[in-house]
Design an enzyme around this catalytic site. Structure first.
Site, PDB file in Angstrom:
ATOM      1  N   ASP A 122     118.045 -43.147  14.037  1.00 23.45           N
ATOM      2  CA  ASP A 122     117.686 -43.877  12.828  1.00 23.45           C
ATOM      3  C   ASP A 122     118.961 -44.483  12.251  1.00 23.45           C
ATOM      4  O   ASP A 122     120.068 -44.202  12.702  1.00 23.45           O
ATOM      5  CB  ASP A 122     117.002 -42.939  11.834  1.00 23.45           C
ATOM      6  CG  ASP A 122     116.054 -43.673  10.899  1.00 23.45           C
ATOM      7  OD1 ASP A 122     116.185 -44.895  10.742  1.00 23.45           O
ATOM      8  OD2 ASP A 122     115.167 -43.018  10.328  1.00 23.45           O
TER       9      ASP A 122
ATOM     10  N   GLU B 141     111.002 -44.950   1.147  1.00 24.90           N
ATOM     11  CA  GLU B 141     111.876 -43.854   1.521  1.00 24.90           C
ATOM     12  C   GLU B 141     112.254 -42.983   0.318  1.00 24.90           C
ATOM     13  O   GLU B 141     111.447 -42.707  -0.553  1.00 24.90           O
ATOM     14  CB  GLU B 141     113.088 -44.391   2.272  1.00 24.90           C
ATOM     15  CG  GLU B 141     112.689 -45.063   3.581  1.00 24.90           C
ATOM     16  CD  GLU B 141     113.849 -45.352   4.466  1.00 24.90           C
ATOM     17  OE1 GLU B 141     114.372 -44.413   5.090  1.00 24.90           O
ATOM     18  OE2 GLU B 141     114.255 -46.526   4.555  1.00 24.90           O
TER      19      GLU B 141
END
Length: 855
Positions: free
Chosen positions: A326, A526
């Site tokens: 990521d 997020e």
């Protein structure tokens, strides 16, 4: 077709029957437990062995230089790399971050996306100087449609799809998403998210299909099949299909207190049976890439967890594609940095996602490969996996992106049949939680008031990961062809002979027969969506007051609630005659009207079929609430949902939220309304001992020997501070907390420390802005020139990138001083609203770090 819950049984059985019931007994809390790969499921690959493909991979691998092999491990962000550098460094992949498109324009037209895809491909195929021609992969986050591109179809977020309980619809959504991505020339979608969200305080809850593994397992393989095509068929990774990514491996939905990128403390059995359920069906469907997760498991970061990435995923579960990291996730592994992390490669990460610092990472990884710190066998395994996926996807044979299948057919973006599928998804995702007096469905031949902040707001109804990372900053013209909820209601009502009036604040010219009020969460993505509790209370009780006012006037009220998770809305439920959980429906708001209103002839057009895939909270604390939990006591249980034929009256609910108002507030707001937000406290310091600045007194003045601060007025009494430095000695104003805050994820996401400032008296000396991280740990940036450039007497917003403080020596994992303004010269200024903001909120001081968003 589905009958009750029976349609999910085969997928769930695949997970549970493959997993022995042994309990590994891993304790909650710190200390990584032992992994037992033999207790995890094995998965049979749907792809037959292909000796010819493996021969081609081996042949190419044998001809590659070490530099070319290392280049394949690097994925850079499109605004941080040029096509020429792709050729020079032999890069394996590029991506666009959440706030970037071609040329740094997130609203770039689709033609620009395709043009840039061609340029990157041409660079990767450059065979000058004997280089191997290896086509590049472009990856992106198309998590609810190809939402990077203006005009594409925007589907409901996963939480809404989970409530629809329709795996075949999910497969169709994957198919449409892949086709629209292929139109603009990209080959790789960072989707599906197969997290099982166990704590609704988590800011990514809406990216999860369900709190329960059964729905996630049933959907994961279907979405992979939609994106890639059926494994083993002629349509697998054919033109118009894209590579899928199962993410984030492993346990991102089960972190302690729902903290994004936090620590999962589940036992190994829970990690396997709950959080890995989606990976079993995704691998069984032939998923070609898996993304490693930011989170840790009992304190060990997943990007460095060899036992799970290699021992379980690759060896036990038989995954033969490649693992991508990521956004700078490798930097969080112990002993690693953004620019160096052999440990992640050795653990099983095959490709680094390293948006900005890729050149330094390339150089260090190359040196580690030469020295043997990264063994040659492990390097070759990673490159072999990447080449295998590229060959399976046909990238070596199909030419430049613009020559592939649907590429350049821009009329397919948001095509009518695609929007029809999205509208169906909206209809099927709506969950009716209250329908007192059988108010719904509404007859359309009446006067309908449509109110609330979300009624005509496509940005709000689409949520995060829509055109921009946070889903903010978008205007109506960025959604061509889309339909707001108001527009859908107006069409349904007026076409049947009724009258509809839009009034966000609920004021009306003629008394309505019914009011439909649309409200809820504003967009986030997020960790910026992480919450301390699940109490819904935006801007005080604005929405509740609107509901109560309309109801008090005797007008029947229908609430349409937009949210990325279940929230405690007892007062809003009490103030509504009917209440619909609409989640984040996306671009086709007309699907809401399809269910709210009858047809003109009085028949039911579409009844409510949505059923909760997340339990709805009875209390506001936000503690984990999942079916099968001990003492499970939701307000509405998993699987709940009314149809309009149900006769059910919801009794008055308690409106005591039980939230402690003195509890620490959001981690991204430090000072507001003239005072610090708990647990931050404001101090003044000079040569003498620091003194705490009292708050809540609009005329208060507090002073150190050389610094005086008073509470002042900007727009209303007490909403700002005025600070005056004497210039006779160094003095500082700072915010300190008694607890440490981990801001590594915020720094990694290129967030900035922002504050509103009015320069009343220019600085007569050096001015620095700093952050602190404990005794002897601090760093600062020079603000002297930026302040000198500000006009006097005007409020301005100043932003400084967190990454600048990190480079100055601040340990972002343990910040206890979030703001420290210091000077030895004379200076007078106004100050308010100290907080963290995203890159999309405006330019920031010091050179840019990554180019927008994590993923």
């Amino acid at each position: 077709m589905k009958t009750g819950w029976l349609w999910m049984a085969p997928a769930l059985a695949l997970v549970l029957l493959a997993c022995p019931a042994a309990e590994e007994g891993a304790p909650a809390g710190p200390g990584a437990p032992t992994v037992h790969p033999e207790a995890w499921p094995t998965v049979e690959s749907p792809l037959a062995p292909d000796p010819e493909l493996e021969r081609r991979v081996s042949d190419l691998l044998g001809r590659m230089t070490l530099e070319e092999k290392v280049g394949q491990l690097i994925q850079a962000e499109i605004v941080q790399v040029s096509p020429e550098e792709v050729a020079e460094y032999h890069l394996g992949s590029v991506l666009n971050g959440g706030n970037n498109g071609p040329g740094g324009d997130e609203y770039a037209p689709p033609e620009k996306w395709l043009e840039l895809a061609d340029r990157f491909w041409e660079a990767s195929m450059d065979e000058s100087d004997g280089h191997q021609a290896i086509p590049i992969l472009w990856g992106l986050d198309a998590v609810h449609g190809h939402t990077n591109v203006v005009g594409a179809t925007i589907f409901p977020h996963n939480i809404g799809l989970g409530a629809a309980h329709n795996p075949e619809l999910v497969r169709r959504i994957g198919e449409i998403t892949a086709l629209e991505i292929a139109v603009t020339g990209q080959e790789w979608d960072f989707s599906p998210t197969v997290a099982v969200a166990r704590d609704d305080r988590w800011g990514r809850s809406y990216e999860s299909y369900s709190e329960d593994p059964e729905i996630v397992a049933a959907y994961a393989g279907k979405m992979v099949e939609g994106l890639q095509g059926a494994a083993g068929s002629d349509g697998f990774l054919a033109p118009g299909r894209v590579l899928a990514t199962a993410k984030h491996f492993l346990g991102d939905g089960g972190t302690h207190r729902g903290v994004d990128q936090g620590d999962n403390r589940a036992s190994e059995a829970e990690l396997r049976d709950i959080h890995a359920a989606g990976y079993v069906t995704a691998i069984a469907a032939g998923v070609q890439t898996v993304m490693a997760s930011y989170n840790s498991w009992h304190g060990e970061k997943m990007h460095g967890h060899a036992e799970l990435l290699t021992g379980v995923l690759k060896q036990r579960m038989g995954f033969d594609g490649f693992v991508v990291g990521d956004w700078n996730g490798h930097s969080q592994v112990a002993g690693c940095a953004t620019t160096s992390c052999a440990a992640a490669v050795n653990a099983g990460v095959d490709m680094f996602m390293v948006p900005a610092d890729w050149r330094e990472l390339y150089a260090n990884t190359l040196e580690q490969a030469r020295s043997g710190e990264i063994p040659g066998e492990r390097l070759d395994d990673a490159v072999r996996r990447i080449l295998r996926v590229k060959m399976r996807a046909g990238l070596f044979d199909r030419g430049r992106p613009s020559s592939r299948g649907p590429a350049g057919r821009f009329e397919l973006l948001g095509a009518p049949e695609h929007r029809a599928a999205a509208r169906q998804a909206v209809r099927e995702s709506l969950v009716l939680l209250k329908n007192n007096g059988s108010l719904l469905p509404l007859p359309p031949r009446q006067r309908v008031l449509v109110a609330g902040p979300g009624a005509d707001d496509l940005q709000m109804q689409s949520g995060g990961w829509t055109l921009t990372w946070q889903g903010t900053g978008n205007q109506r013209h960025h959604f061509p062809g889309a339909t707001s909820i108001w527009e859908g209601i107006r069409e349904a009502v007026e076409s049947a002979g009724g009258a509809a009036e839009l009034s966000p604040d609920g004021a009306y010219e003629e008394r309505p027969d019914v009011a439909v009020v649309v409200y809820g969460e504003t967009p986030y993505a997020e960790f910026l969506g992480d919450r301390e509790n699940v109490d819904y209370a935006p801007d005080g009780d604005r929405d509740l007051e609107l509901l109560r006012r309309l109801g008090g006037e005797g007008i029947p009220v229908v609430s349409v609630f937009l949210s990325g998770r279940p929230l405690w809305v007892n007062p809003e439920l009490n103030a509504s005659d009917a209440f619909v959980a609409a989640w984040l429906p996306g671009s086709e708001g007309g699907g809401v009207a399809d269910v709210l209103f009858r047809a003109a002839d009085g028949s039911v057009r579409h009844d409510f079929t949505g059923r909760l895939s997340f339990s709805w909270p009875r209390v506001a604390s936000g503690e984990p609430l999942n079916r099968h939990d001990p003492e499970y006591d939701p307000l509405f249980p998993y699987g709940y949902g009314l149809s309009t034929a149900d006769v059910a009256e919801l009794a008055e609910l308690s409106e005591d939220d039980g939230i402690d108002p003195s509890a620490p507030q959001a981690r991204s707001v430090y000072l507001t309304a003239g005072g610090p937000v708990p647990p931050w406290r404001l101090y003044l310091g000079d040569a003498t001992d620091p003194a705490v600045l009292a708050t809540g007194e609009s005329t208060a003045t507090r002073a150190s020997e050389h610094l005086v601060v008073r509470v002042a007025r900007r727009e209303e009494a007490g909403d700002a501070l005025v600070a005056r430095w004497s210039g006779e000695a160094d003095a500082r104003l700072y915010l300190r907390s008694g607890v440490d805050f981990d801001l590594r994820r915020e720094s990694n996401a290129d967030m900035s420390l922002a504050f509103d400032l009015r320069l009343d008296e220019p600085a007569r000396g050096e001015v620095t802005l700093g952050m602190g991280c404990g005794d002897g740990c601090a760093g600062s940036v020079d603000l002297t020139e930026p302040l000198a450039a500000l006009p006097a007497g005007e409020w301005q917003t100043v932003r400084v990138r967190l990454s600048c403080f990190e480079r100055a020596g601040v340990d972002m994992g343990g910040v206890d001083t979030s703001f420290r303004l210091e000077t030895g010269g004379a200076l007078t200024l106004g100050l308010s609203n100290i907080r963290l903001v995203t890159a999309a909120d405006g330019p920031a001081i010091c050179p840019p770090a990554p180019g927008g968003g994590t993923d």
